[in-house]
Design a protein around this motif. Structure first.
Motif, mmCIF file in Angstrom:
data_model
loop_
_atom_site.group_PDB
_atom_site.id
_atom_site.type_symbol
_atom_site.label_atom_id
_atom_site.label_comp_id
_atom_site.label_asym_id
_atom_site.label_seq_id
_atom_site.Cartn_x
_atom_site.Cartn_y
_atom_site.Cartn_z
ATOM 1 N N LEU A 1 20.048 1.958 -19.658
ATOM 2 C CA LEU A 1 20.805 2.226 -18.423
ATOM 3 C C LEU A 1 20.202 1.482 -17.243
ATOM 4 C CD1 LEU A 1 22.982 3.930 -16.913
ATOM 5 C CD2 LEU A 1 21.191 5.639 -16.525
ATOM 6 N N THR A 2 21.078 0.772 -16.515
ATOM 7 C CA THR A 2 20.661 0.178 -15.252
ATOM 8 C C THR A 2 21.830 0.337 -14.283
ATOM 9 O OG1 THR A 2 19.864 -1.837 -14.194
ATOM 10 C CG2 THR A 2 21.173 -2.147 -16.165
ATOM 11 N N ALA A 3 21.822 -0.419 -13.207
ATOM 12 C CA ALA A 3 22.924 -0.318 -12.241
ATOM 13 C C ALA A 3 22.845 -1.546 -11.357
ATOM 14 C CB ALA A 3 22.770 0.940 -11.390
ATOM 15 N N ASP A 4 23.868 -1.773 -10.573
ATOM 16 C CA ASP A 4 23.828 -2.938 -9.687
ATOM 17 C C ASP A 4 22.854 -2.691 -8.533
ATOM 18 O OD1 ASP A 4 24.499 -5.423 -8.660
ATOM 19 O OD2 ASP A 4 26.100 -4.593 -7.418
ATOM 20 N N VAL A 5 22.931 -1.502 -7.929
ATOM 21 C CA VAL A 5 22.103 -1.232 -6.758
ATOM 22 C C VAL A 5 20.951 -0.283 -7.095
ATOM 23 C CG1 VAL A 5 22.074 -0.344 -4.386
ATOM 24 C CG2 VAL A 5 24.108 -1.554 -5.232
ATOM 25 N N GLU A 6 21.281 0.852 -7.721
ATOM 26 C CA GLU A 6 20.216 1.850 -7.942
ATOM 27 C C GLU A 6 20.541 2.744 -9.131
ATOM 28 O OE1 GLU A 6 17.744 3.965 -4.815
ATOM 29 O OE2 GLU A 6 19.383 5.401 -5.066
ATOM 30 N N VAL A 7 19.524 2.995 -9.949
ATOM 31 C CA VAL A 7 19.658 4.018 -10.979
ATOM 32 C C VAL A 7 18.578 5.075 -10.711
ATOM 33 C CG1 VAL A 7 18.508 2.489 -12.647
ATOM 34 C CG2 VAL A 7 19.568 4.542 -13.467
ATOM 35 N N VAL A 8 19.005 6.319 -10.638
ATOM 36 C CA VAL A 8 18.066 7.402 -10.342
ATOM 37 C C VAL A 8 18.117 8.435 -11.456
ATOM 38 C CG1 VAL A 8 17.288 9.059 -8.628
ATOM 39 C CG2 VAL A 8 18.748 7.202 -7.933
ATOM 40 N N TRP A 9 16.958 8.804 -11.940
ATOM 41 C CA TRP A 9 16.842 9.888 -12.921
ATOM 42 C C TRP A 9 16.464 11.155 -12.174
ATOM 43 C CZ3 TRP A 9 16.594 9.588 -18.558
ATOM 44 C CH2 TRP A 9 16.997 8.347 -19.061
ATOM 45 N N PHE A 10 17.315 12.173 -12.272
ATOM 46 C CA PHE A 10 17.034 13.493 -11.717
ATOM 47 C C PHE A 10 16.524 14.356 -12.871
ATOM 48 C CE2 PHE A 10 19.900 14.054 -7.728
ATOM 49 C CZ PHE A 10 19.565 12.784 -7.278
ATOM 50 N N LEU A 11 15.274 14.771 -12.795
ATOM 51 C CA LEU A 11 14.666 15.473 -13.932
ATOM 52 C C LEU A 11 14.101 16.819 -13.513
ATOM 53 C CD1 LEU A 11 12.545 12.417 -15.146
ATOM 54 C CD2 LEU A 11 14.674 13.202 -16.190
ATOM 55 N N ASP A 12 14.049 17.751 -14.451
ATOM 56 C CA ASP A 12 13.247 18.941 -14.176
ATOM 57 C C ASP A 12 11.861 18.693 -14.775
ATOM 58 O OD1 ASP A 12 13.575 19.340 -16.880
ATOM 59 O OD2 ASP A 12 14.511 21.299 -16.718
ATOM 60 N N GLN A 13 10.931 19.602 -14.510
ATOM 61 C CA GLN A 13 9.554 19.343 -14.931
ATOM 62 C C GLN A 13 9.411 19.267 -16.442
ATOM 63 O OE1 GLN A 13 7.980 22.407 -12.156
ATOM 64 N NE2 GLN A 13 6.487 20.842 -11.655
ATOM 65 N N ALA A 14 10.222 20.070 -17.155
ATOM 66 C CA ALA A 14 10.160 20.025 -18.622
ATOM 67 C C ALA A 14 10.616 18.661 -19.124
ATOM 68 C CB ALA A 14 11.038 21.123 -19.219
ATOM 69 N N ALA A 15 11.701 18.157 -18.558
ATOM 70 C CA ALA A 15 12.236 16.868 -19.007
ATOM 71 C C ALA A 15 11.262 15.732 -18.696
ATOM 72 C CB ALA A 15 13.589 16.603 -18.357
ATOM 73 N N ALA A 16 10.464 15.885 -17.618
ATOM 74 C CA ALA A 16 9.536 14.829 -17.200
ATOM 75 C C ALA A 16 8.153 14.995 -17.821
ATOM 76 C CB ALA A 16 9.405 14.843 -15.679
ATOM 77 N N SER A 17 7.984 16.030 -18.657
ATOM 78 C CA SER A 17 6.633 16.409 -19.067
ATOM 79 C C SER A 17 5.919 15.373 -19.940
ATOM 80 C CB SER A 17 6.647 17.769 -19.766
ATOM 81 O OG SER A 17 7.501 17.706 -20.884
ATOM 82 N N LYS A 18 6.678 14.451 -20.538
ATOM 83 C CA LYS A 18 6.006 13.435 -21.382
ATOM 84 C C LYS A 18 5.871 12.094 -20.666
ATOM 85 C CE LYS A 18 5.688 15.869 -25.296
ATOM 86 N NZ LYS A 18 6.630 15.964 -26.379
ATOM 87 N N LEU A 19 6.243 12.053 -19.409
ATOM 88 C CA LEU A 19 6.125 10.794 -18.664
ATOM 89 C C LEU A 19 4.715 10.664 -18.135
ATOM 90 C CD1 LEU A 19 9.336 10.778 -16.433
ATOM 91 C CD2 LEU A 19 8.835 9.272 -18.356
ATOM 92 N N LYS A 20 4.202 9.445 -18.201
ATOM 93 C CA LYS A 20 2.853 9.251 -17.649
ATOM 94 C C LYS A 20 2.965 8.891 -16.173
ATOM 95 C CE LYS A 20 0.485 7.967 -21.812
ATOM 96 N NZ LYS A 20 1.288 7.173 -22.750
ATOM 97 N N GLY A 21 2.148 9.486 -15.377
ATOM 98 C CA GLY A 21 2.020 9.123 -13.973
ATOM 99 C C GLY A 21 3.298 9.236 -13.185
#
Ligand SMILES: O=C(O)[C@H](O)[C@@H](O)[C@H](O)[C@H](O)COP(=O)(O)O
Length: 260
Positions: free
Chosen positions: A235-255
Protein backbone atom coordinates in the motif's frame (compact mmCIF):
# COMPACT_ATOMS: atom_id res chain seq x y z
CA UNK A 1 5.82 6.79 -3.41
CA UNK A 2 4.55 8.35 -0.19
CA UNK A 3 6.26 7.09 2.98
CA UNK A 4 3.97 5.28 5.45
CA UNK A 5 3.13 7.36 8.51
CA UNK A 6 2.02 5.50 11.65
CA UNK A 7 -0.09 6.75 14.51
CA UNK A 8 -0.73 4.54 17.52
CA UNK A 9 -3.79 5.23 19.68
CA UNK A 10 -4.37 4.27 23.29
CA UNK A 11 -8.12 3.95 22.86
CA UNK A 12 -10.68 3.31 20.15
CA UNK A 13 -12.29 6.60 21.05
CA UNK A 14 -9.10 8.52 20.26
CA UNK A 15 -8.77 6.70 16.97
CA UNK A 16 -12.35 7.53 16.00
CA UNK A 17 -11.78 11.22 16.82
CA UNK A 18 -8.60 11.38 14.75
CA UNK A 19 -10.22 9.53 11.85
CA UNK A 20 -13.10 12.02 11.90
CA UNK A 21 -10.67 14.99 12.02
CA UNK A 22 -8.56 13.59 9.20
CA UNK A 23 -11.60 12.99 7.00
CA UNK A 24 -13.20 16.36 7.78
CA UNK A 25 -9.95 18.24 7.03
CA UNK A 26 -9.58 16.51 3.68
CA UNK A 27 -13.21 17.12 2.82
CA UNK A 28 -12.69 20.88 3.39
CA UNK A 29 -9.53 20.86 1.30
CA UNK A 30 -11.04 19.02 -1.68
CA UNK A 31 -14.42 20.79 -1.55
CA UNK A 32 -12.58 24.12 -1.60
CA UNK A 33 -10.25 23.06 -4.41
CA UNK A 34 -12.74 21.41 -6.74
CA UNK A 35 -16.18 21.33 -5.15
CA UNK A 36 -16.18 17.54 -4.87
CA UNK A 37 -14.81 15.04 -2.33
CA UNK A 38 -14.44 11.43 -3.47
CA UNK A 39 -14.31 8.90 -0.64
CA UNK A 40 -13.78 5.17 -0.97
CA UNK A 41 -14.91 2.79 1.78
CA UNK A 42 -14.00 -0.79 2.57
CA UNK A 43 -16.01 -3.29 4.59
CA UNK A 44 -15.24 -4.91 7.93
CA UNK A 45 -14.93 -3.01 11.18
CA UNK A 46 -14.03 0.27 9.51
CA UNK A 47 -17.61 1.47 9.36
CA UNK A 48 -17.99 1.13 13.11
CA UNK A 49 -15.00 3.48 13.59
CA UNK A 50 -16.64 6.26 11.57
CA UNK A 51 -19.21 7.08 14.27
CA UNK A 52 -17.47 10.29 15.33
CA UNK A 53 -18.13 11.72 11.87
CA UNK A 54 -21.83 11.56 12.68
CA UNK A 55 -21.42 14.02 15.57
CA UNK A 56 -20.58 17.72 15.89
CA UNK A 57 -18.28 19.40 15.08
CA UNK A 58 -17.38 16.98 12.27
CA UNK A 59 -20.89 16.19 11.02
CA UNK A 60 -21.62 19.92 10.58
CA UNK A 61 -18.29 20.78 9.01
CA UNK A 62 -18.57 18.32 6.12
CA UNK A 63 -20.35 19.40 2.95
CA UNK A 64 -22.17 16.11 2.53
CA UNK A 65 -23.86 17.14 -0.72
CA UNK A 66 -20.39 17.32 -2.33
CA UNK A 67 -19.30 13.87 -1.17
CA UNK A 68 -19.22 10.99 -3.64
CA UNK A 69 -18.99 7.51 -2.10
CA UNK A 70 -17.43 4.41 -3.66
CA UNK A 71 -16.37 0.95 -2.42
CA UNK A 72 -12.84 -0.34 -2.73
CA UNK A 73 -14.19 -3.86 -2.50
CA UNK A 74 -17.60 -5.45 -2.27
CA UNK A 75 -19.01 -8.87 -1.64
CA UNK A 76 -21.03 -10.11 -4.64
CA UNK A 77 -24.50 -10.39 -3.13
CA UNK A 78 -27.76 -8.47 -2.94
CA UNK A 79 -27.84 -4.99 -1.41
CA UNK A 80 -29.99 -6.30 1.43
CA UNK A 81 -27.77 -9.30 2.18
CA UNK A 82 -26.10 -9.34 5.60
CA UNK A 83 -22.72 -9.76 3.81
CA UNK A 84 -23.10 -6.59 1.74
CA UNK A 85 -20.51 -3.84 2.37
CA UNK A 86 -23.00 -1.38 0.89
CA UNK A 87 -25.63 -2.42 3.45
CA UNK A 88 -23.09 -2.24 6.27
CA UNK A 89 -22.07 1.30 5.30
CA UNK A 90 -25.62 2.40 4.54
CA UNK A 91 -27.12 1.15 7.79
CA UNK A 92 -24.22 2.24 9.98
CA UNK A 93 -23.25 5.53 8.38
CA UNK A 94 -24.65 6.72 5.04
CA UNK A 95 -28.31 6.63 6.09
CA UNK A 96 -27.43 9.04 8.92
CA UNK A 97 -25.82 11.78 6.81
CA UNK A 98 -27.28 13.85 3.95
CA UNK A 99 -25.18 12.43 1.09
CA UNK A 100 -27.42 12.55 -2.00
CA UNK A 101 -28.48 9.04 -3.06
CA UNK A 102 -27.16 9.70 -6.59
CA UNK A 103 -23.65 10.24 -5.15
CA UNK A 104 -23.51 6.72 -3.69
CA UNK A 105 -22.06 4.17 -6.12
CA UNK A 106 -22.79 0.62 -4.99
CA UNK A 107 -22.19 -2.63 -6.89
CA UNK A 108 -24.77 -3.25 -9.65
CA UNK A 109 -27.84 -4.42 -7.77
CA UNK A 110 -28.95 -7.18 -10.18
CA UNK A 111 -25.48 -8.62 -10.85
CA UNK A 112 -24.75 -8.61 -7.12
CA UNK A 113 -27.95 -10.50 -6.34
CA UNK A 114 -27.24 -12.97 -9.18
CA UNK A 115 -23.73 -13.57 -7.85
CA UNK A 116 -22.09 -12.65 -11.15
CA UNK A 117 -18.66 -11.51 -9.94
CA UNK A 118 -16.99 -11.10 -13.33
CA UNK A 119 -19.71 -8.92 -14.84
CA UNK A 120 -20.18 -6.99 -11.61
CA UNK A 121 -16.47 -6.07 -11.67
CA UNK A 122 -16.72 -4.96 -15.32
CA UNK A 123 -19.83 -2.91 -14.56
CA UNK A 124 -18.18 -1.21 -11.58
CA UNK A 125 -15.16 -0.33 -13.71
CA UNK A 126 -17.53 1.18 -16.30
CA UNK A 127 -19.16 3.18 -13.52
CA UNK A 128 -15.75 4.55 -12.45
CA UNK A 129 -14.88 5.43 -16.07
CA UNK A 130 -18.14 7.29 -16.46
CA UNK A 131 -17.41 9.32 -13.30
CA UNK A 132 -13.92 10.12 -14.63
CA UNK A 133 -15.47 11.33 -17.91
CA UNK A 134 -17.84 13.54 -15.93
CA UNK A 135 -14.88 14.87 -13.94
CA UNK A 136 -16.30 13.61 -10.67
CA UNK A 137 -13.25 11.38 -10.18
CA UNK A 138 -9.88 12.89 -11.09
CA UNK A 139 -7.35 11.15 -13.35
CA UNK A 140 -3.95 10.31 -11.90
CA UNK A 141 -1.66 12.66 -13.79
CA UNK A 142 1.61 10.82 -13.30
CA UNK A 143 0.67 7.66 -15.22
CA UNK A 144 -1.59 5.89 -17.63
CA UNK A 145 -5.04 7.27 -16.95
CA UNK A 146 -5.89 5.51 -13.67
CA UNK A 147 -8.54 7.17 -11.54
CA UNK A 148 -7.42 9.16 -8.52
CA UNK A 149 -9.65 9.20 -5.46
CA UNK A 150 -9.26 11.84 -2.76
CA UNK A 151 -9.42 9.52 0.27
CA UNK A 152 -9.65 5.76 0.74
CA UNK A 153 -10.43 4.24 4.14
CA UNK A 154 -9.08 0.72 4.36
CA UNK A 155 -8.74 -2.20 6.77
CA UNK A 156 -6.41 -5.20 6.95
CA UNK A 157 -7.10 -8.84 7.82
CA UNK A 158 -4.93 -11.05 10.06
CA UNK A 159 -3.32 -12.63 6.96
CA UNK A 160 -2.25 -9.18 5.73
CA UNK A 161 -4.94 -8.90 3.05
CA UNK A 162 -6.29 -5.49 2.21
CA UNK A 163 -9.47 -4.87 0.25
CA UNK A 164 -10.07 -8.20 -1.54
CA UNK A 165 -6.42 -8.71 -2.47
CA UNK A 166 -5.33 -11.83 -0.61
CA UNK A 167 -1.88 -13.38 -0.11
CA UNK A 168 -1.11 -16.07 -2.68
CA UNK A 169 -3.93 -14.96 -5.02
CA UNK A 170 -3.26 -13.51 -8.43
CA UNK A 171 -5.52 -10.45 -8.27
CA UNK A 172 -2.73 -8.46 -6.57
CA UNK A 173 -0.68 -8.68 -9.81
CA UNK A 174 -3.32 -7.09 -12.04
CA UNK A 175 -1.81 -4.05 -13.74
CA UNK A 176 -4.34 -3.03 -16.39
CA UNK A 177 -7.86 -3.42 -15.05
CA UNK A 178 -9.27 -0.95 -12.52
CA UNK A 179 -11.61 -3.45 -10.90
CA UNK A 180 -11.20 -7.22 -10.77
CA UNK A 181 -12.96 -10.12 -9.06
CA UNK A 182 -12.30 -13.22 -6.96
CA UNK A 183 -14.52 -16.27 -6.60
CA UNK A 184 -12.50 -18.17 -3.98
CA UNK A 185 -11.80 -15.56 -1.33
CA UNK A 186 -10.28 -17.10 1.81
CA UNK A 187 -12.38 -14.66 3.84
CA UNK A 188 -16.06 -15.44 3.33
CA UNK A 189 -18.07 -14.82 1.28
CA UNK A 190 -16.00 -16.26 -1.62
CA UNK A 191 -17.24 -13.96 -4.41
CA UNK A 192 -16.03 -10.37 -4.34
CA UNK A 193 -15.08 -7.50 -6.59
CA UNK A 194 -12.10 -5.32 -5.74
CA UNK A 195 -10.10 -2.32 -6.90
CA UNK A 196 -6.71 -3.35 -8.28
CA UNK A 197 -3.41 -2.31 -6.69
CA UNK A 198 -2.57 0.44 -9.22
CA UNK A 199 -5.94 2.10 -8.59
CA UNK A 200 -5.59 1.79 -4.81
CA UNK A 201 -2.10 3.29 -4.84
CA UNK A 202 -3.05 6.24 -7.09
CA UNK A 203 -5.34 7.65 -4.38
CA UNK A 204 -4.19 10.96 -2.94
CA UNK A 205 -4.63 9.83 0.66
CA UNK A 206 -4.89 6.27 1.97
CA UNK A 207 -5.79 5.52 5.57
CA UNK A 208 -5.24 1.99 6.84
CA UNK A 209 -7.03 1.55 10.15
CA UNK A 210 -6.10 -1.55 12.12
CA UNK A 211 -7.54 -2.08 15.55
CA UNK A 212 -7.39 -5.51 16.94
CA UNK A 213 -6.29 -7.80 19.63
CA UNK A 214 -2.82 -9.17 18.93
CA UNK A 215 -4.21 -11.04 15.89
CA UNK A 216 -3.01 -8.62 13.24
CA UNK A 217 0.25 -7.53 14.92
CA UNK A 218 2.58 -9.81 12.90
CA UNK A 219 0.97 -8.77 9.64
CA UNK A 220 1.17 -5.09 10.58
CA UNK A 221 4.92 -5.50 11.23
CA UNK A 222 5.35 -7.47 8.01
CA UNK A 223 3.38 -4.93 5.98
CA UNK A 224 5.29 -1.98 7.36
CA UNK A 225 8.61 -3.59 6.53
CA UNK A 226 7.24 -4.42 3.07
CA UNK A 227 7.61 -8.16 3.50
CA UNK A 228 6.90 -9.95 0.25
CA UNK A 229 3.48 -11.57 -0.12
CA UNK A 230 1.74 -9.36 2.42
CA UNK A 231 -0.69 -7.41 0.22
CA UNK A 232 -1.02 -4.55 2.71
CA UNK A 233 2.76 -4.09 2.53
CA UNK A 234 2.27 -2.84 -1.02
CA UNK A 235 0.00 0.00 0.00
CA UNK A 236 1.16 3.48 -0.91
CA UNK A 237 -0.53 6.68 -2.06
CA UNK A 238 0.16 9.74 -4.15
CA UNK A 239 0.37 12.17 -1.24
CA UNK A 240 0.12 10.30 2.07
CA UNK A 241 -0.55 6.88 3.51
CA UNK A 242 -1.31 6.76 7.23
CA UNK A 243 -1.66 3.68 9.40
CA UNK A 244 -4.02 4.20 12.34
CA UNK A 245 -3.17 1.49 14.87
CA UNK A 246 -4.07 0.51 18.38
CA UNK A 247 -1.30 -0.57 20.73
CA UNK A 248 -1.99 -4.27 20.20
CA UNK A 249 -1.76 -3.91 16.42
CA UNK A 250 1.52 -1.96 16.77
CA UNK A 251 3.01 -4.29 19.36
CA UNK A 252 5.41 -6.04 16.96
CA UNK A 253 6.73 -2.88 15.34
CA UNK A 254 10.22 -1.83 16.26
CA UNK A 255 10.76 1.74 17.36
CA UNK A 256 7.31 2.98 16.64
CA UNK A 257 6.18 6.40 16.10
CA UNK A 258 3.84 8.96 17.58
CA UNK A 259 1.37 7.83 20.22
CA UNK A 260 -1.72 9.94 20.64
O1 LIG B 1 -15.04 -6.70 2.59
C1 LIG B 1 -14.12 -6.90 3.37
O2 LIG B 1 -14.07 -7.90 4.08
C2 LIG B 1 -13.07 -5.88 3.48
O3 LIG B 1 -13.08 -4.77 2.73
C3 LIG B 1 -11.73 -6.36 3.98
O4 LIG B 1 -10.64 -6.09 3.19
C4 LIG B 1 -11.57 -5.77 5.36
O5 LIG B 1 -11.29 -4.39 5.28
C5 LIG B 1 -10.48 -6.47 6.14
O6 LIG B 1 -10.72 -7.84 6.10
C6 LIG B 1 -10.44 -6.03 7.59
O7 LIG B 1 -11.63 -6.37 8.17
P1 LIG B 1 -11.90 -6.07 9.71
O8 LIG B 1 -11.75 -4.59 9.84
O9 LIG B 1 -13.30 -6.52 9.95
O10 LIG B 1 -10.84 -6.81 10.47
Amino acid sequence: MAPAKKIVFKTKHELAVELAKYTANLSSKFCKERGIFTVVLSGGDLISWLWKLLEPPYADSIEWSKCHIFWVDERVCGWDDADSNYKLAYDGFLSKVPVPAENIYAIDKGLGAEGNAELAAERYEECLKEKVNKNIIRTYKKSSGFPQFDLQLLGMGPDGHMVSLFPGHDQINEKVKWVTFITDSPKPPPKRITFTLPVINCASYNVMAVLCDKEQADSVAAALTHTKDVPAGRLTADVEVVWFLDQAAASKLKGWCSIL
